[in-house]
Design a protein around this motif. Sequence first.
Motif, PDB file in Angstrom:
ATOM      1  N   LEU A 107       4.185  -6.495   8.417  1.00  0.00           N
ATOM      2  CA  LEU A 107       2.977  -6.232   7.802  1.00  0.00           C
ATOM      3  C   LEU A 107       2.717  -7.668   7.478  1.00  0.00           C
ATOM      4  CD1 LEU A 107       3.494  -3.284   5.697  1.00  0.00           C
ATOM      5  CD2 LEU A 107       2.437  -3.565   7.861  1.00  0.00           C
ATOM      6  N   TYR A 108       3.474  -8.537   7.684  1.00  0.00           N
ATOM      7  CA  TYR A 108       3.176 -10.277   7.145  1.00  0.00           C
ATOM      8  C   TYR A 108       3.615 -11.009   8.473  1.00  0.00           C
ATOM      9  CZ  TYR A 108       3.039 -14.039   3.989  1.00  0.00           C
ATOM     10  OH  TYR A 108       2.656 -15.303   3.252  1.00  0.00           O
ATOM     11  N   TYR A 109       2.481 -12.043   8.610  1.00  0.00           N
ATOM     12  CA  TYR A 109       2.572 -12.905   9.765  1.00  0.00           C
ATOM     13  C   TYR A 109       2.716 -14.388   9.257  1.00  0.00           C
ATOM     14  CZ  TYR A 109       0.905  -9.108  12.794  1.00  0.00           C
ATOM     15  OH  TYR A 109       0.919  -7.871  13.269  1.00  0.00           O
ATOM     16  N   TRP A 110       3.802 -14.859   9.214  1.00  0.00           N
ATOM     17  CA  TRP A 110       4.226 -16.346   8.637  1.00  0.00           C
ATOM     18  C   TRP A 110       4.075 -17.232   9.920  1.00  0.00           C
ATOM     19  CZ3 TRP A 110      10.008 -17.568   6.627  1.00  0.00           C
ATOM     20  CH2 TRP A 110       9.826 -18.757   6.136  1.00  0.00           C
ATOM     21  N   ARG A 111       3.004 -18.275   9.069  1.00  0.00           N
ATOM     22  CA  ARG A 111       2.679 -19.558  10.114  1.00  0.00           C
ATOM     23  C   ARG A 111       3.773 -20.501  10.081  1.00  0.00           C
ATOM     24  NH1 ARG A 111      -2.544 -20.590  11.982  1.00  0.00           N
ATOM     25  NH2 ARG A 111      -3.517 -19.243  10.706  1.00  0.00           N
ATOM     26  N   ALA A 112       4.208 -21.041  11.206  1.00  0.00           N
ATOM     27  CA  ALA A 112       5.049 -21.834  11.473  1.00  0.00           C
ATOM     28  C   ALA A 112       4.302 -23.346  11.858  1.00  0.00           C
ATOM     29  CB  ALA A 112       6.198 -21.859  12.591  1.00  0.00           C
TER      30      ALA A 112
ATOM     31  N   THR B 248       8.132  -6.322   2.798  1.00  0.00           N
ATOM     32  CA  THR B 248       7.898  -5.775   4.197  1.00  0.00           C
ATOM     33  C   THR B 248       8.853  -6.681   5.183  1.00  0.00           C
ATOM     34  OG1 THR B 248       6.018  -6.868   4.696  1.00  0.00           O
ATOM     35  CG2 THR B 248       5.701  -5.186   3.388  1.00  0.00           C
ATOM     36  N   ASP B 249       8.707  -6.112   6.313  1.00  0.00           N
ATOM     37  CA  ASP B 249       9.121  -6.897   7.629  1.00  0.00           C
ATOM     38  C   ASP B 249       8.193  -8.033   7.827  1.00  0.00           C
ATOM     39  OD1 ASP B 249      11.572  -5.399   7.391  1.00  0.00           O
ATOM     40  OD2 ASP B 249      11.010  -4.277   9.323  1.00  0.00           O
ATOM     41  N   GLU B 250       8.682  -8.996   8.438  1.00  0.00           N
ATOM     42  CA  GLU B 250       7.664 -10.120   8.754  1.00  0.00           C
ATOM     43  C   GLU B 250       8.032 -10.729  10.320  1.00  0.00           C
ATOM     44  OE1 GLU B 250       8.675 -13.695   6.606  1.00  0.00           O
ATOM     45  OE2 GLU B 250      10.009 -12.348   5.877  1.00  0.00           O
ATOM     46  N   ILE B 251       7.035 -11.572  10.636  1.00  0.00           N
ATOM     47  CA  ILE B 251       7.205 -12.172  11.956  1.00  0.00           C
ATOM     48  C   ILE B 251       6.533 -13.609  11.994  1.00  0.00           C
ATOM     49  CG2 ILE B 251       4.938 -11.342  12.978  1.00  0.00           C
ATOM     50  CD1 ILE B 251       6.704 -10.757  15.664  1.00  0.00           C
TER      51      ILE B 251
ATOM     52  N   VAL C  21      -7.595 -10.579   4.839  1.00  0.00           N
ATOM     53  CA  VAL C  21      -7.486 -10.087   3.587  1.00  0.00           C
ATOM     54  C   VAL C  21      -8.914  -8.929   3.594  1.00  0.00           C
ATOM     55  CG1 VAL C  21      -7.765 -10.181   1.186  1.00  0.00           C
ATOM     56  CG2 VAL C  21      -6.028 -11.685   2.502  1.00  0.00           C
ATOM     57  N   LEU C  22      -9.949  -9.662   3.997  1.00  0.00           N
ATOM     58  CA  LEU C  22     -11.339  -8.855   3.928  1.00  0.00           C
ATOM     59  C   LEU C  22     -10.930  -7.452   4.951  1.00  0.00           C
ATOM     60  CD1 LEU C  22     -13.643 -11.838   4.308  1.00  0.00           C
ATOM     61  CD2 LEU C  22     -13.482 -10.185   2.444  1.00  0.00           C
ATOM     62  N   GLY C  23     -10.239  -7.855   5.908  1.00  0.00           N
ATOM     63  CA  GLY C  23     -10.100  -6.628   6.954  1.00  0.00           C
ATOM     64  C   GLY C  23      -9.040  -5.541   6.473  1.00  0.00           C
ATOM     65  N   GLN C  24      -8.457  -5.450   5.340  1.00  0.00           N
ATOM     66  CA  GLN C  24      -7.490  -4.591   4.893  1.00  0.00           C
ATOM     67  C   GLN C  24      -8.014  -3.278   4.876  1.00  0.00           C
ATOM     68  OE1 GLN C  24      -3.953  -4.945   4.006  1.00  0.00           O
ATOM     69  NE2 GLN C  24      -4.591  -6.814   5.264  1.00  0.00           N
ATOM     70  N   THR C  25      -7.329  -2.438   5.326  1.00  0.00           N
ATOM     71  CA  THR C  25      -7.659  -0.884   5.204  1.00  0.00           C
ATOM     72  C   THR C  25      -7.740  -0.349   3.635  1.00  0.00           C
ATOM     73  OG1 THR C  25      -5.561   0.108   5.526  1.00  0.00           O
ATOM     74  CG2 THR C  25      -7.067  -0.408   7.449  1.00  0.00           C
ATOM     75  N   TYR C  26      -7.168  -1.005   2.839  1.00  0.00           N
ATOM     76  CA  TYR C  26      -7.013  -0.647   1.572  1.00  0.00           C
ATOM     77  C   TYR C  26      -8.125  -1.558   0.809  1.00  0.00           C
ATOM     78  CZ  TYR C  26      -5.357  -0.142  -3.287  1.00  0.00           C
ATOM     79  OH  TYR C  26      -5.461   0.086  -4.679  1.00  0.00           O
TER      80      TYR C  26
ATOM     81  N   LEU D   2      -2.216 -11.215   6.910  1.00  0.00           N
ATOM     82  CA  LEU D   2      -1.513  -9.948   6.659  1.00  0.00           C
ATOM     83  C   LEU D   2      -2.018  -8.817   7.787  1.00  0.00           C
ATOM     84  CD1 LEU D   2      -2.739  -9.402   2.816  1.00  0.00           C
ATOM     85  CD2 LEU D   2      -0.216  -9.895   3.758  1.00  0.00           C
ATOM     86  N   HIS D   3      -1.240  -8.103   8.042  1.00  0.00           N
ATOM     87  CA  HIS D   3      -1.391  -7.184   9.054  1.00  0.00           C
ATOM     88  C   HIS D   3      -2.553  -6.168   8.269  1.00  0.00           C
ATOM     89  CE1 HIS D   3      -1.074  -3.177  10.971  1.00  0.00           C
ATOM     90  NE2 HIS D   3      -0.439  -3.756  12.358  1.00  0.00           N
ATOM     91  N   PRO D   4      -3.546  -5.456   9.179  1.00  0.00           N
ATOM     92  CA  PRO D   4      -4.721  -4.854   8.341  1.00  0.00           C
ATOM     93  C   PRO D   4      -4.141  -3.488   7.430  1.00  0.00           C
ATOM     94  CG  PRO D   4      -5.109  -5.245  10.731  1.00  0.00           C
ATOM     95  CD  PRO D   4      -3.541  -5.736  10.646  1.00  0.00           C
ATOM     96  N   SER D   5      -3.195  -3.153   7.597  1.00  0.00           N
ATOM     97  CA  SER D   5      -2.417  -2.185   6.889  1.00  0.00           C
ATOM     98  C   SER D   5      -1.437  -2.501   5.763  1.00  0.00           C
ATOM     99  CB  SER D   5      -1.850  -0.841   7.759  1.00  0.00           C
ATOM    100  OG  SER D   5      -0.776  -1.169   8.538  1.00  0.00           O
ATOM    101  N   ALA D   6      -1.549  -3.616   5.450  1.00  0.00           N
ATOM    102  CA  ALA D   6      -0.496  -4.150   4.773  1.00  0.00           C
ATOM    103  C   ALA D   6      -0.630  -3.436   3.357  1.00  0.00           C
ATOM    104  CB  ALA D   6      -0.296  -5.771   4.669  1.00  0.00           C
TER     105      ALA D   6
END
Length: 204
Positions: free
Chosen positions: A184-189, A105-108, A8-13, A83-87
């Motif tokens: 843009l979203y990374y879901w932890r398993a 958004t899409d996710e992984i 979150v701190l690394g977001q470009t927005y 979150l991806h940096p540009s999310a």
Amino acid sequence: HSSQFESVLGQTYANWELCLADASDMPDVADAVQAICRDYLARDQRIKYQRLEQNAGIAANTNHCLEMATGDHFALLDHDDVLHPSALFEVMRAICEQDADMVYTDEITFTNDPNKGYNAHFKPNFSPDTLRSYNYITHLTVFNRQLQEKVGQLRSGFDGSQDYDLILRLSEKACNIIHIPKILYYWRAHPQSVAAGIEAKTYA
């Protein structure tokens, strides 16, 4: 999870607000979580933190965050995801350029390292029939305050599937639902997450 804070701190927005409702109910864990949260709280004024007196469940705890937030839009981020940096930039671009009141958004999925993701989920544009079959929208979901006020908060009776219940209600009232076809979203398993398997929450 420090990786969540850093994402979150690394977001470009930059015009965001991170609201944390801490419902840790194991003394040793609670002290450690509170120390980490307060450390980040001291580093950035955009972070808000509230220690809850009791763990009232996923929906009720999340509602505390909705009440803490002062922004015009809400983005749901689980405590252990990234979150991806540009999310947020991509989401705000959809809101500003396409007048979206609901965005997803899409996710992984990943286990420990977001750079080693698997089961990428490339979603279709909004499809009511598909959504009524299963929650294909999941993460990242963003919606505006006016839409949320129309449908109400998350409902405790749906804990475990509270996001699905909310997304169904939001989609019924939304005027313009926009899908961003980017991961843009990374879901932890982990064993307690349905990212690893639906058997993790059979009660839902």
